[in-house]
Design a protein around this motif. Sequence first.
Motif, short mmCIF file in Angstrom:
data_model
loop_
_atom_site.label_atom_id
_atom_site.label_comp_id
_atom_site.label_asym_id
_atom_site.label_seq_id
_atom_site.Cartn_x
_atom_site.Cartn_y
_atom_site.Cartn_z
N ILE A 1 95.08 110.05 -1.12
CA ILE A 1 94.12 110.35 -2.15
C ILE A 1 94.59 109.99 -3.63
N THR B 1 93.43 103.81 -8.02
CA THR B 1 92.63 102.59 -7.89
C THR B 1 91.35 102.83 -8.79
N VAL C 1 92.84 106.40 -3.81
CA VAL C 1 91.63 106.47 -4.57
C VAL C 1 91.82 106.74 -5.96
#
Length: 260
Positions: free
Chosen positions: A240, A247, A244
Amino acid sequence: MIKQMKEEVRTQIIFIVCFLVAWQVVYQMQAFPEIMFPSLKDIGQSFVDGFRDGDLLTYTMYSLSLIVRGLAIGIVLAFIFSSIAVVSKIFYAIYNLIVSICDLLPGVALLPLAILWFGIGEAVIIFIVVHSILWPMSRSIIDGFKSVSDIYIESGRNIGLKGLALVRGVYLPAAFTSVLSGLRVGWARAWRGLLSVEMIFGTTGAGAGIGWFIFMRRTNVDIAGVFAALIVIIIIGIIIEYGVFRTVEKNTVKKWGMIR
């Protein structure tokens, strides 16, 4: 930038290797009873067995399904309430007080009330997840919106933006760093809250999560199995964070020059 990232990854890998070596050394020294401090081999075997038998994977996927649903509801509510608060002084005064009060309440402390309100089922766990993310994320969003420069706000108004359109077109992009920070904090609190409730609450009619897996392994004195589940939790957290949040951060606030 690429060189810096490579150095960061290299440092992290070295740390992990040193940690594992230190763990095995402590095990070989028998500084703690084996039942309390299993070897890396035993932990690895429990990890493989957990996924091979399907139990650990099933429990993990169930927990992820609950966290996704709870996060979706909490994030939407946080954006809606925070957006209204920034355009309405009356709502801001009320909602800011609610956030200040509710953010202090641990989700686990609300579990008895949640069971009375929603009964025994998934709704209780999702309620705790929503509670865990809604208040810290709302706090970050509101603080971010309040820090937006008046120049940006006036520029938005000059081109005809007002109300929620102003929030979407000016406040949100300008305060996205705070929004992302609120997501990070909210996700972490929601994930911890979910696991805590699963360990206390147990199973629902639809299944059981990784928190219950840990509780059962502890009850059966399978400490290697407990560590295997903890590794799964750590892996999910790393995915995560780096898959996530990093990014999104790279393609938004870093690209915009808002952070280094």
